[in-house]
Every structure is written in C-alpha cells, then in structure tokens.
Design an enzyme around this catalytic site. Structure first.
Site, short mmCIF file in Angstrom:
data_model
loop_
_atom_site.label_atom_id
_atom_site.label_comp_id
_atom_site.label_asym_id
_atom_site.label_seq_id
_atom_site.Cartn_x
_atom_site.Cartn_y
_atom_site.Cartn_z
N GLU A 326 46.11 -58.10 87.27
CA GLU A 326 47.34 -58.57 87.90
C GLU A 326 48.55 -58.03 87.14
O GLU A 326 49.03 -58.66 86.19
CB GLU A 326 47.36 -60.09 87.97
CG GLU A 326 46.28 -60.69 88.84
CD GLU A 326 46.42 -62.19 89.00
OE1 GLU A 326 47.09 -62.64 89.93
OE2 GLU A 326 45.84 -62.92 88.16
N LYS A 329 51.81 -60.23 86.69
CA LYS A 329 51.70 -61.57 86.14
C LYS A 329 52.56 -61.70 84.89
O LYS A 329 52.64 -60.79 84.07
CB LYS A 329 50.24 -61.89 85.80
CG LYS A 329 49.98 -63.35 85.50
CD LYS A 329 48.51 -63.66 85.55
CE LYS A 329 48.29 -65.17 85.47
NZ LYS A 329 46.86 -65.51 85.62
N GLU A 335 47.34 -61.01 79.55
CA GLU A 335 47.42 -61.88 80.73
C GLU A 335 47.28 -61.09 82.03
O GLU A 335 46.85 -61.62 83.05
CB GLU A 335 48.74 -62.65 80.75
CG GLU A 335 48.82 -63.80 79.78
CD GLU A 335 47.84 -64.90 80.12
OE1 GLU A 335 47.67 -65.23 81.31
OE2 GLU A 335 47.20 -65.43 79.19
#
Length: 504
Positions: A326, A329, A335
C-alpha cells in the site's frame, strides 16, 4: 527487468477442512486467507483483484470495508469473504437497531448468497485505535447480529471484532496472560456474546512488532518460525510447555487470557499476521528475505494443522497481511510494504512453499499470461488487436458481441484476450508477447466470469512448430477476422518460425 523475466508465483491456499454445513463451528478447519487493503495510488479494479485471487487459488479474504464493487466482483467466485464495518460507522450502528438493519440490508442481503460472506468484522482494533467507541462496541455487534437474525442469516454469518494483542498483559509465559482489566466491562460481554453465538475471537498477531519492541530478548529465528534447538525454545515455567515460535505463544496467551475470564471454548481466528519486506534504516529486519521466510513458514504451519502447545491439532486459521503493498498508506516505509503483490499483480517475492508436500502447489512454470501493457496507447492496442484477429490467425469469436468475453466492451479487455490467445498458441514464447511494446507477460490470470483465457486451459504446450506472423508498424495485410476488428493500414509482415518446446 523485462516483463517475461519477472518471477512467477502461485500461492495455492487450499482449504483443508471437510465440507461444512451452515451450522459448522468456527474452527471447522485450517485455512489461510489474505487481507486486502486499498491505500494504493493505482488500486486494481475489483475484477482484476478477483482474477488475481482466482489465479493464486486464494479462497478466503478479508476486506476493510464492504465495498459494493468488490462484493459484486466476488459474486459466484466461491471466494469466502469477511466484510468490515469501518470504525467511523460504529457509533450510529451501536446506537440504533434501524441503522444496523439498514447496513446489513445494503451490504449483506444485497449480495448474499451469490457473494459468500462468512463473517462481519465490527470495527478493527477498536479498543486500542478508537477507545472512545468502546462503550458502543458490544451494542454495535449485537445490533448487527440482530439484523442477521431477522433475515435468518445469523447461523451463516459470524459477527466479531478484531483485537490487538497489546490488550493482553504479561503475555509470556502464556499461562500468566490476562487482558487489560480496565477493559473487562467491554471484554466480558463481548466474550459472552461470542460464546453464545458460536463465533470466534478475532485477534491480530504480529511477531514482527513483538520482536522489534523486545530489545533483543526475542530472537529473530523465534519470530520467523525458523528451527531452533530445544535448549533455545521458550519455556512456560508454570506448564513446562516449550514454545518454538512467537506466533504459537501469542495464540496460547489469547486462550489463557480468555480462560482468566472463565471463557474456555471460544476459538481463535487470527485476522492479521505478516512481515514487512522493506523498512527504514531503523528497521533492518524488515527485509524481503525475512518476509518470505515468515509468510512461507506461517502458511505451512497453519495448513499442517499442528495447532498450538495448549491446543494441539486445533486449527488456527490465519489471514495474511496483506495482498498488495500500500504505497499511499501513512507512516514509515515498512507500513507500506506488507504485501505479497505489487499493484500490477507481480509478486513481491516467491514464497518458499515447495516443501509443503501435496498441501501446496508452487510450480508456476506455465502460469503466465499475455495482456495489454498498463498505459499503452489505445490506438496502438487497437492496431495490435486487429493484427491478432487478422494475420495472427487466432479465434476472436469469443470477443464478439453476445459471446463470453465481449464484456467489458473496451479495447484493453479485448486486447487482453487476443494477446493471451496468441501467446499461448505459440507455446508461451516471450517474443510472442510484445505487439510493438503494448503487451507484457504477467502472472495474473485475466479470466473473469465465464470468460476463460487460454492460459487457464493449459493450451500452447504441445511442442509443435508453428508460423508466427509478427506485426510491425506499417503492414498493409488484411486477413481472418476482418469482420470483427481488422482495419486496413500501412503494415509490413515479419515472419518468424519458432520451434516450440513442450512444457510439463
């Protein structure tokens, strides 16, 4: 790296449970699922997501919402899905039965049973990420269950809420684990509800974070499921049970924490677990190799149905975090880097599953497809499509109006079918998947609905010799299929003779 040299991946996630009935218990068998986040700058279309899931034989997924496009795309796919009520909707649902009933009507009844919804996650880690919503959490869960009950779906669709392991205090040794006592006014009625409805406790387990926060106390091999000698295993001094990995220790800590509150028969479902493949300089163990090791070992561990030391042989089904990296994100590099795949469907790394016996099939030598390159010029796509259906001599009848592959009616979708058919007709030869630079090889199966692409049928592997008439930019040739797509233009023909090798 050239598209045809990209690594191949087939993540075969077979369900090991026997066929289940509508009233089957939550721990009916061991399976691996995958979470699907959507914080991507180029999020694939739902039909592309489902095509990837089918190609990788992923049969269980969890969504962080109840996106109608995804639920429609999942219809009749056989893929089982957990849908989620976002945290920002909990207040209204917790305060109003009517609001809960309307949510179920829009997001469940409108799609079920064509879309196999197996559970509803009411929020995500609410008690830690949104503690102000704690007073309404159980009410929201009960209101959703009541709405399912009214539609006779309560025995078919479970209701629960994922918890963070940070709620478990003193997690090692597991036999001493207990939940944060300040949350007992919420946890006791929650566990009582789960027990009475034969549901499961959803828990998110991240050995990566436990390892990072342990300041060297937790060995990396212990966090990664790597083999460690018996004298290095963690021992519960109260039970004398040995733990060879952090995952099992956290699952057992969850069992013991529930037992501390006198709940001993609620199964555990791990709704998130994984390992990041990249990290900032302060996260040196967020590497591709460690992510590969953790997820490969996790899959093998779950599907072997070994259970945990406290409950050996009891299935602990787990959802890997997550399907895609992602990139948008918020937060650190790690992350953004938990995915098994990039947005274009290419695997981030090849899972090491070859030693899993008959449980997993990881031989993906022939699982490749030829599709339109992302961002290709539509006019060039059309020209290449015309050629494939003309001089290329492929059967383009399936993309005629009213046929299985006509929809979606656009040049990209039709080019995908034509390119892939031509590619497999030539025996998966990489040179056949170019079309003047507008095509590329992918591991993502582009089949959808009743439109089955040649790669899914295993064609093009007969080792015969064929003539391939490859298009150049200025051919004037017309040919087969001109009634469908072929348009006259300035073309020249380059004939390439390929001797194809049979693929086993």
């Amino acid at each position: 790296m050239a598209p045809h040299l990209l690594p191949l991946l087939l993540l075969s996630l077979f369900v090991l449970a026997s066929a289940s009935s509508p009233s089957a218990p939550a721990d009916e068998g061991a399976y691996i699922g995958v979470n699907i986040g959507t914080d991507l700058s180029d999020m694939p279309h739902p039909t592309q997501v489902v095509a990837l899931l089918k190609a990788q034989q992923i049969r269980h997924i969890r969504l962080y919402d109840a996106d109608p496009g995804m639920l429609i795309a999942l219809a009749n796919s056989g893929i089982k899905v957990i849908i989620t009520i976002p945290n920002d909707q909990l207040l209204g649902i917790g305060q109003s039965n009517a609001t809960a009933a309307n949510w179920v009507k829009r997001n469940v009844i409108a799609h079920y049973p064509a879309t196999t919804i197996t559970a509803i996650s009411v929020g995500t880690e609410v008690l830690t990420s949104l503690p102000n919503a704690a007073p309404v959490l159980v009410s929201a869960i009960k209101n959703i269950h009541s709405a399912l009950l009214s539609s006779n779906l309560d025995r078919l669709i479970k209701v629960s809420t994922p918890l963070s392991t940070s709620l478990i205090l003193d997690p090692f040794p597991p036999s001493q684990a207990f939940f944060n006592r300040s949350l007992n006014p919420v946890l006791v009625p929650l566990l009582s509800f789960l027990q009475s409805t034969n549901s499961y406790l959803m828990i998110n387990i991240y050995p990566y974070y436990d390892y990072m926060q342990s300041n060297g106390v937790i060995p990396l091999d212990y966090a990664l499921f790597k083999p460690i000698p018996p004298n290095k295993e963690a021992v519960d001094a109260n039970t004398l049970v040995h733990y060879s990995n952090a995952f099992d220790a956290m699952v057992d800590a969850t069992y013991f924490a529930m037992a501390f509150l006198n709940f001993t028969n609620i199964p555990v479902l791990v709704t998130e677990s994984g390992w990041p493949s990249k990290g900032d300089t302060n996260e040196p163990d967020a590497t591709m190799d460690n992510a590969n090791t953790y997820n490969s070992n996790l899959i093998r561990h779950v599907l072997n149905k070994t259970g945990t030391p406290k409950r050996p042989g009891i299935a602990v089904s787990t959802y890997i975090y997550e399907l895609y990296n992602e990139d948008t994100k918020a937060g650190s590099l790690s992350e953004k880097s938990w995915g098994l795949f990039n947005a274009n469907g290419d695997p981030v790394y090849i899972l090491r599953l070859t030693n899993s016996g008959s449980v997993l099939a990881n031989d993906t030598t022939n699982q490749t497809y030829c599709t339109a390159r992302e961002g290709a010029d539509p006019k060039m796509l059309q020209a290449a499509l015309d050629w494939a259906c003309g001089p290329g001599k492929i059967d383009c009848s399936p993309i005629k109006q009213g046929e299985a592959c006509y929809e979606p009616d656009n040049v990209v979708a039709h080019a995908n079918y034509a390119f892939d058919t031509y590619y497999h007709m030539t025996g998966n030869n990489p040179e056949a998947c170019n079309f003047n630079g507008v095509a590329s090889i992918t591991t993502t199966n582009p089949s959808h609905g009743t439109c089955v692409f040649e790669g899914s049928r295993g064609l093009g592997k007969n080792g015969t010799s064929v003539n391939i008439t490859a298009p150049s930019a200025n051919s004037t040739t017309s040919g087969v299929g001109s009634d469908l797509y072929y348009s006259r233009g300035m073309w020249s023909i380059l004939t390439v003779i390929l001797n194809l090798v049979a693929f086993l």
